[in-house]
Design an enzyme around this catalytic site. Structure first.
Site, PDB file in Angstrom:
ATOM      1  N   HIS A 112      -5.440  24.920  51.772  1.00 45.49           N
ATOM      2  CA  HIS A 112      -4.699  25.237  52.998  1.00 45.49           C
ATOM      3  C   HIS A 112      -5.455  24.732  54.223  1.00 45.49           C
ATOM      4  CE1 HIS A 112      -3.377  28.659  50.200  1.00 45.49           C
ATOM      5  NE2 HIS A 112      -2.372  27.796  50.270  1.00 45.49           N
ATOM      6  N   GLY A 160       6.877  21.289  57.960  1.00 46.49           N
ATOM      7  CA  GLY A 160       7.233  20.942  59.333  1.00 46.49           C
ATOM      8  C   GLY A 160       8.263  19.834  59.402  1.00 46.49           C
ATOM      9  N   GLY A 191       4.087  19.271  50.455  1.00 45.57           N
ATOM     10  CA  GLY A 191       3.299  20.251  49.734  1.00 45.57           C
ATOM     11  C   GLY A 191       4.122  21.241  48.937  1.00 45.57           C
ATOM     12  N   GLY A 247       1.017  21.907  59.859  1.00 45.05           N
ATOM     13  CA  GLY A 247      -0.152  22.769  59.886  1.00 45.05           C
ATOM     14  C   GLY A 247      -1.231  22.334  60.851  1.00 45.05           C
ATOM     15  N   ALA A 300       2.133  26.926  45.410  1.00 41.68           N
ATOM     16  CA  ALA A 300       2.360  28.034  44.475  1.00 41.68           C
ATOM     17  C   ALA A 300       3.474  28.968  44.932  1.00 41.68           C
ATOM     18  CB  ALA A 300       1.062  28.816  44.269  1.00 41.68           C
TER      19      ALA A 300
END
Length: 554
Positions: free
Chosen positions: A455, A15, A85, A488, A90
């Site tokens: 998450h 973000g 992050g 998030g 991944a």
């Protein structure tokens, strides 16, 4: 009054990085405050046993990229560093299912699937999404799990944000017409979640943040925001300190017109709760900390008894299956020698029912003493283990709140957040059969009934009014003009897939609605009913739409 910047962004993840680039393109003076350090390829640890460069716990001198936060109901894996992050994730970039867009938490406001549709292609282009190449031993295990569930036809390569060009060959960044740092191709070493030492991972400091800094944004590493105070004359005073400092905190203050909170779902929620407790943000919705989501997630796996097959080969995540429409499974790996997370591993034990899980664990250890002892072995653990990431799009949540200075949690809206997922345990046992090994889980799950998530979402979600959300459809905080949440924390429903692409697309959409600096703001007033407005093209785009091949601004 004179401001140090037009906008301060708290955090540099998906973000924050999008916000930094798009507002700089629109003529705003932007500063980004990041609690973690800046990392180049050679700064990442070779394995995750280098705790100082892998874990982020600054009070004890660890200033790496992986945060671990234990709440009462969940163990949270998060990121730290310039790029947030993206440094430790991944690379996995899926779009969510239709159910996410029509979740009752926000569905009454607008057709979110249509509103977000133009921004997913832009997010994919900016993050350099491509399908994971080839097959690996872990993919063979996932296919076996698919056959066990009768859903092998759902197997698909993972969309990843990785440059797959010629390994070792450094070329100009291919995604922005040569505008960007030189890149080398992926060598499939499995090191994505320890930090890519080969400059192949499309982390945010190599796309959004790189371009934002090139356009004039300022990034301040090791600047943790500890206070945000509204000023009587308008705007905010933002206070930062060096995280974890026992002495010489390097406290600084910045006066700014607007603030965007992008510290990740947990970081943003924690900061809002602390500011509310100090009375800094009168008018803030009391919904902060509600609807915190774990993506209905579990992390478990299987470990082979020998090292004949190296399961650490490939990208961190290379494929996925759907044993049920609402359940998504991916194989995850750490690189050769990176067996630190094996310290959290133990034998698999089911939850639920009347018998406490701890007693079941004791019984399993007594019935299978050899397997129990072998579960403690860290020798070649990364090479022998396939971690299974299981996610669901079911409606469950936690409430996060402060207990003194400590952040804690309790069960929230909807059905209880699962402490174990039966399909996940079944998948782990199927993997163990395929690998000639044993199924495993995390110590925190079997001893504390506390699952793990990579998450965490929600805590300051979009809602039609302050009684049902913390922010409006344009990510503006209800009751606090000039304050925004773009990360998030804004998400109010479990996606059932990795959320990074959705966070990026939501940020692109939100920032597209901002006016260029000094222009008229066409968005409805804060607190008014939501109404769609057209996107506003930036006055000085850093990368032309023709180069991107995507032009959602029209």
């Amino acid at each position: 009054m004179a401001f140090d910047h037009d906008v301060i962004i708290v955090g540099s993840g998906f973000g924050g990085s999008v916000s930094a680039l798009r507002l700089t393109e629109k003529g705003y003076s932007v500063a980004v405050m990041e609690a973690g350090d800046r990392f180049g390829p050679d700064d990442f640890p070779r394995t995750n046993w280098n705790l100082r460069r892998f874990l982020f716990a600054p009070k004890v001198g660890l200033r790496g990229i992986q945060r671990l936060t234990l709440l009462d109901d969940i163990l949270v894996l998060g990121g730290a560093g310039v790029g947030g992050g993206s440094l430790v994730y991944a690379n996995t970039l899926y779009e969510p299912h239709h159910a996410f867009f029509v979740d009752p938490t926000w569905a009454s406001m607008t057709d979110w699937e249509s509103e977000l549709a133009p921004w997913y292609p832009l997010a994919r282009r900016m993050l350099g999404v491509t399908d994971s190449p080839g097959d690996t031993p872990a993919d063979d295990v996932l296919r076996a799990i698919g056959r066990h569930f009768g859903v092998e036809d759902t197997f698909r390569p993972t969309p990843v944000g990785v440059y797959l060009g010629a390994p070792g060959m450094t070329v100009p960044d291919p995604y922005f017409g040569g505008v960007g740092p030189a890149r080398a191709g992926c060598i499939s070493c499995g090191g994505c979640m320890v930090g890519c030492r080969h400059n192949a991972k499309n982390t945010l400091d190599r796309n959004y943040l790189y371009l934002a800094e090139r356009a004039g944004a300022t990034v301040h590493p090791e600047h943790e925001v500890t206070d945000v105070e509204r000023l009587a004359a308008g705007g905010f005073r933002v206070t930062t300190e060096r995280p974890g400092a026992w002495i010489r905190s390097r406290r600084r203050t910045f006066d700014v017109d607007q603030v965007i909170l992008s510290a990740g779902a947990l970081g943003t929620t924690r900061l809002l709760l602390r500011l509310a407790a100090r009375g800094r943000l009168p008018g803030l919705s009391d919904r902060v900390g509600h609807r915190v989501l774990t993506n209905s997630e579990a992390l478990l796996g299987a470990t082979a008894l020998d090292s004949e097959v190296d399961y650490s080969q490939g990208l961190a995540i290379t494929s996925s299956i759907h044993p049920r429409p609402d359940t998504h499974i991916e194989p995850v790996r750490y690189p050769r020698g990176s067996s630190l997370m094996g310290l959290l591993a133990t034998i698999l034990v089911d939850g639920g029912g009347r018998i406490p899980r701890q007693l079941r664990f004791l019984g399993a250890a007594l019935r299978h003493p050899v397997v129990f002892v072998r579960s403690f072995s860290l020798k070649n653990w990364a090479e022998r283990t396939v971690i299974l990431l299981v996610m669901q799009s079911r409606d469950n949540s936690l409430r996060v709140f402060l207990k003194g200075r400590r952040l804690t949690s309790e069960q929230g809206h909807g059905p209880p957040n699962p402490t174990y997922i039966p399909e996940a345990n079944e998948a782990a046992r199927a993997a163990a059969v395929a690998m000639d090994g044993f199924a495993g889980s995390a110590v925190n799950e079997v001893l504390l009934d506390v699952p793990t998530t990579a998450h965490i979402l929600g805590g300051a979600n979009i809602g039609p009014d302050p009684a049902r959300g913390v922010i409006d459809g344009y990510h503006r905080v209800y009751g606090v003009p000039g304050l925004h949440v773009v990360d998030g924390a804004a998400i109010g429903a479990n996606l059932g897939v990795n959320p990074s692409l959705t966070i990026t697309a939501m940020a692109e959409r939100a920032l597209s609605k901002w006016p260029n600096k000094g222009a008229v703001d066409n968005r409805p007033g804060l607190g008014e009913a939501y109404a769609p407005v057209e996107a506003v093209a930036p006055v000085r785009p850093v990368v032309a739409p023709a180069v991107l091949g995507v032009d959602p601004w029209g």
